[in-house]
Design an enzyme around this catalytic site. Sequence first.
Site, PDB file in Angstrom:
ATOM      1  N   ASN A  10       0.858  -1.190   0.000  1.00  0.00           N
ATOM      2  CA  ASN A  10       0.000   0.000   0.000  1.00  0.00           C
ATOM      3  C   ASN A  10       0.891   1.236   0.000  1.00  0.00           C
ATOM      4  O   ASN A  10       1.694   1.425   0.916  1.00  0.00           O
ATOM      5  CB  ASN A  10      -0.900  -0.030   1.251  1.00  0.00           C
ATOM      6  CG  ASN A  10      -1.860   1.143   1.288  1.00  0.00           C
ATOM      7  OD1 ASN A  10      -1.475   2.281   1.035  1.00  0.00           O
ATOM      8  ND2 ASN A  10      -3.114   0.871   1.612  1.00  0.00           N
ATOM      9  N   HIS A  13       1.116   6.219   1.963  1.00  0.00           N
ATOM     10  CA  HIS A  13       1.858   7.184   2.780  1.00  0.00           C
ATOM     11  C   HIS A  13       3.104   7.733   2.124  1.00  0.00           C
ATOM     12  O   HIS A  13       3.735   8.659   2.654  1.00  0.00           O
ATOM     13  CB  HIS A  13       2.072   6.616   4.184  1.00  0.00           C
ATOM     14  CG  HIS A  13       0.738   6.416   4.853  1.00  0.00           C
ATOM     15  ND1 HIS A  13      -0.086   7.475   5.179  1.00  0.00           N
ATOM     16  CD2 HIS A  13       0.045   5.315   5.124  1.00  0.00           C
ATOM     17  CE1 HIS A  13      -1.216   6.998   5.668  1.00  0.00           C
ATOM     18  NE2 HIS A  13      -1.172   5.695   5.629  1.00  0.00           N
ATOM     19  N   HIS A  46      -5.439   3.674  -1.598  1.00  0.00           N
ATOM     20  CA  HIS A  46      -6.728   4.044  -1.008  1.00  0.00           C
ATOM     21  C   HIS A  46      -7.067   5.459  -1.449  1.00  0.00           C
ATOM     22  O   HIS A  46      -6.481   6.423  -0.956  1.00  0.00           O
ATOM     23  CB  HIS A  46      -6.603   3.953   0.510  1.00  0.00           C
ATOM     24  CG  HIS A  46      -7.895   4.202   1.234  1.00  0.00           C
ATOM     25  ND1 HIS A  46      -7.959   4.129   2.607  1.00  0.00           N
ATOM     26  CD2 HIS A  46      -9.146   4.527   0.816  1.00  0.00           C
ATOM     27  CE1 HIS A  46      -9.194   4.388   2.996  1.00  0.00           C
ATOM     28  NE2 HIS A  46      -9.934   4.627   1.923  1.00  0.00           N
ATOM     29  N   ARG A  48      -9.077   8.141  -0.832  1.00  0.00           N
ATOM     30  CA  ARG A  48     -10.022   8.589   0.191  1.00  0.00           C
ATOM     31  C   ARG A  48     -10.873   9.743  -0.318  1.00  0.00           C
ATOM     32  O   ARG A  48     -10.421  10.525  -1.159  1.00  0.00           O
ATOM     33  CB  ARG A  48      -9.274   9.040   1.454  1.00  0.00           C
ATOM     34  CG  ARG A  48      -8.805   7.896   2.324  1.00  0.00           C
ATOM     35  CD  ARG A  48      -8.081   8.403   3.557  1.00  0.00           C
ATOM     36  NE  ARG A  48      -7.855   7.348   4.526  1.00  0.00           N
ATOM     37  CZ  ARG A  48      -8.673   7.062   5.540  1.00  0.00           C
ATOM     38  NH1 ARG A  48      -9.787   7.756   5.697  1.00  0.00           N
ATOM     39  NH2 ARG A  48      -8.392   6.084   6.387  1.00  0.00           N
ATOM     40  N   ARG A  52      -6.611  12.897   1.181  1.00  0.00           N
ATOM     41  CA  ARG A  52      -5.511  13.354   2.055  1.00  0.00           C
ATOM     42  C   ARG A  52      -4.163  12.815   1.582  1.00  0.00           C
ATOM     43  O   ARG A  52      -3.120  13.349   1.901  1.00  0.00           O
ATOM     44  CB  ARG A  52      -5.775  12.948   3.493  1.00  0.00           C
ATOM     45  CG  ARG A  52      -5.731  11.457   3.717  1.00  0.00           C
ATOM     46  CD  ARG A  52      -5.993  11.089   5.159  1.00  0.00           C
ATOM     47  NE  ARG A  52      -7.380  11.333   5.558  1.00  0.00           N
ATOM     48  CZ  ARG A  52      -7.903  10.890   6.704  1.00  0.00           C
ATOM     49  NH1 ARG A  52      -7.158  10.205   7.548  1.00  0.00           N
ATOM     50  NH2 ARG A  52      -9.151  11.137   7.034  1.00  0.00           N
ATOM     51  N   GLU A  73      -8.628   0.729  -2.980  1.00  0.00           N
ATOM     52  CA  GLU A  73      -9.473   0.769  -1.782  1.00  0.00           C
ATOM     53  C   GLU A  73     -10.398   1.981  -1.901  1.00  0.00           C
ATOM     54  O   GLU A  73      -9.953   3.078  -2.255  1.00  0.00           O
ATOM     55  CB  GLU A  73      -8.625   0.884  -0.518  1.00  0.00           C
ATOM     56  CG  GLU A  73      -7.884  -0.399  -0.240  1.00  0.00           C
ATOM     57  CD  GLU A  73      -7.123  -0.354   1.053  1.00  0.00           C
ATOM     58  OE1 GLU A  73      -6.752   0.739   1.495  1.00  0.00           O
ATOM     59  OE2 GLU A  73      -6.869  -1.427   1.630  1.00  0.00           O
ATOM     60  N   THR A 104      -7.950   3.908   8.974  1.00  0.00           N
ATOM     61  CA  THR A 104      -9.119   3.030   9.048  1.00  0.00           C
ATOM     62  C   THR A 104      -9.231   2.435  10.448  1.00  0.00           C
ATOM     63  O   THR A 104      -8.239   1.957  10.991  1.00  0.00           O
ATOM     64  CB  THR A 104      -8.975   1.908   8.004  1.00  0.00           C
ATOM     65  OG1 THR A 104      -8.867   2.526   6.722  1.00  0.00           O
ATOM     66  CG2 THR A 104     -10.171   0.978   8.017  1.00  0.00           C
ATOM     67  N   GLU A 154     -11.150  -9.060   2.956  1.00  0.00           N
ATOM     68  CA  GLU A 154      -9.880  -8.716   3.606  1.00  0.00           C
ATOM     69  C   GLU A 154     -10.181  -8.516   5.079  1.00  0.00           C
ATOM     70  O   GLU A 154     -10.987  -7.646   5.445  1.00  0.00           O
ATOM     71  CB  GLU A 154      -9.248  -7.468   2.992  1.00  0.00           C
ATOM     72  CG  GLU A 154      -7.932  -7.120   3.685  1.00  0.00           C
ATOM     73  CD  GLU A 154      -7.109  -6.073   2.992  1.00  0.00           C
ATOM     74  OE1 GLU A 154      -7.226  -5.920   1.756  1.00  0.00           O
ATOM     75  OE2 GLU A 154      -6.331  -5.380   3.691  1.00  0.00           O
ATOM     76  N   HIS A 197      -3.734  -4.290   7.713  1.00  0.00           N
ATOM     77  CA  HIS A 197      -3.787  -3.101   8.578  1.00  0.00           C
ATOM     78  C   HIS A 197      -2.913  -3.278   9.805  1.00  0.00           C
ATOM     79  O   HIS A 197      -3.120  -4.167  10.617  1.00  0.00           O
ATOM     80  CB  HIS A 197      -5.196  -2.695   9.004  1.00  0.00           C
ATOM     81  CG  HIS A 197      -5.211  -1.272   9.495  1.00  0.00           C
ATOM     82  ND1 HIS A 197      -5.394  -0.177   8.674  1.00  0.00           N
ATOM     83  CD2 HIS A 197      -4.988  -0.778  10.730  1.00  0.00           C
ATOM     84  CE1 HIS A 197      -5.306   0.931   9.398  1.00  0.00           C
ATOM     85  NE2 HIS A 197      -5.058   0.596  10.641  1.00  0.00           N
TER      86      HIS A 197
HETATM   87  C1  LIG Z   1      -8.197  -0.306   4.842  1.00  0.00           C
HETATM   88  C2  LIG Z   1      -6.881  -0.176   5.503  1.00  0.00           C
HETATM   89  O1  LIG Z   1      -6.619  -0.715   6.540  1.00  0.00           O
HETATM   90  C3  LIG Z   1      -5.818   0.605   4.855  1.00  0.00           C
HETATM   91  O2  LIG Z   1      -5.524   0.031   3.660  1.00  0.00           O
HETATM   92  C4  LIG Z   1      -6.235   2.030   4.662  1.00  0.00           C
HETATM   93  O3  LIG Z   1      -5.688   2.529   3.474  1.00  0.00           O
HETATM   94  C5  LIG Z   1      -5.758   2.801   5.848  1.00  0.00           C
HETATM   95  O4  LIG Z   1      -5.979   4.146   5.616  1.00  0.00           O
HETATM   96  P1  LIG Z   1      -4.702   5.096   5.490  1.00  0.00           P
HETATM   97  O5  LIG Z   1      -3.819   4.506   4.434  1.00  0.00           O
HETATM   98  O6  LIG Z   1      -5.333   6.421   5.115  1.00  0.00           O
HETATM   99  O7  LIG Z   1      -4.029   5.078   6.827  1.00  0.00           O
HETATM  100  N1  LIG Z   2      -5.794  -2.868   3.794  1.00  0.00           N
HETATM  101  C1  LIG Z   2      -4.574  -2.717   4.562  1.00  0.00           C
HETATM  102  C2  LIG Z   2      -3.578  -1.925   3.778  1.00  0.00           C
HETATM  103  O1  LIG Z   2      -3.709  -1.762   2.577  1.00  0.00           O
HETATM  104  C3  LIG Z   2      -2.412  -1.360   4.462  1.00  0.00           C
HETATM  105  O2  LIG Z   2      -2.671  -1.057   5.811  1.00  0.00           O
HETATM  106  P1  LIG Z   2      -1.401  -0.454   6.631  1.00  0.00           P
HETATM  107  O3  LIG Z   2      -0.291  -1.464   6.517  1.00  0.00           O
HETATM  108  O4  LIG Z   2      -1.037   0.842   5.976  1.00  0.00           O
HETATM  109  O5  LIG Z   2      -1.913  -0.302   8.044  1.00  0.00           O
END
Ligand SMILES: CC(=O)[C@@H](O)[C@H](O)COP(=O)(O)O
Ligand SMILES: NCC(=O)COP(=O)(O)O
Length: 255
Positions: A10, A13, A46, A48, A52, A73, A104, A154, A197
């Site tokens: 993911n 960030h 994601h 959003r 952000r 996402e 999340t 998931e 997560h």
């Molecule tokens: C759904 C999840 O747990 C994450 O993939 C989500 O993207 C968390 O949100 P942030 O990346 O904005 O922290």
């Molecule tokens: N769905 C979880 C994800 O994509 C990443 O979550 P995180 O490792 O950033 O908390």
Amino acid sequence: MSRSLRLGVNIDHVATVRNARGGAYPDPVRAALLAVEAGADGITAHLREDRRHITDHDIARLSKQLTVPLNLEMAATEEMLSIALRHRPHAACIVPEKREERTTEGGIDAAGQRERLAPMMAALAQAGVRVSLFIEPDPRQIEAAVHLRAPVVELHTGRYAELGGIQDAELAADELRRLADAAALAAKNGIEVHAGHGLTYDNVGPIAAIPQVRELNIGHFLIGEALFVGLADSVRQMRGAMDDARGPEAEGAIG
Ligand SMILES: CC(=O)[C@@H](O)[C@H](O)COP(=O)(O)O
Ligand SMILES: NCC(=O)COP(=O)(O)O
């Protein structure tokens, strides 16, 4: 060869750091391509509602440039549905969103929103997008996923990660059991199981060892580690931790 346990990185960030100055770097798309080179089996982003971090332009570029599956996402809104139908990513994971949340905070209440989710999921499936539901490891939510014919769920590992972080071994073990039971129940009903997560090198092992889990989506920790060791090394180290936990079948091909 498709691994028995895939790693979705993911890149949200990376975009958080970029947006801190509102410029063009660090580029989340460059991070995605580097993560793939280092062994990521897929990329998760994601989009959003408040943008952000990941932007619409990021999604458009990822859709064009990625050579591995993109897992978008998204909140269960008309706006996000139309964006998903426009880009038709490999997968869309429906997640809950609250404007005031920092991240999340739990899974979507599929059990309480069947009527709302069903048409959205049907439209995505019709467009060839593999739909997953980001849910709590709760039998009621698994039952709703079965009812909604979700091909994938998931499982939210945030509570497991938090409990491990506060060293509450007993409660963490209980949550791990809840996750393992939910994974077995979903798989028994023909649903592919993912998890994510809050996963780190230290807590990923027991989740990776759950045999029904086919994919882990991991982001925040990897991007943080990348500040110190570089993204390629952080991805490779996570891949290694997953394979160590999974054992010899980790590299095994699956159908
Ligand atoms: C759904 C999840 O747990 C994450 O993939 C989500 O993207 C968390 O949100 P942030 O990346 O904005 O922290
Ligand atoms: N769905 C979880 C994800 O994509 C990443 O979550 P995180 O490792 O950033 O908390």
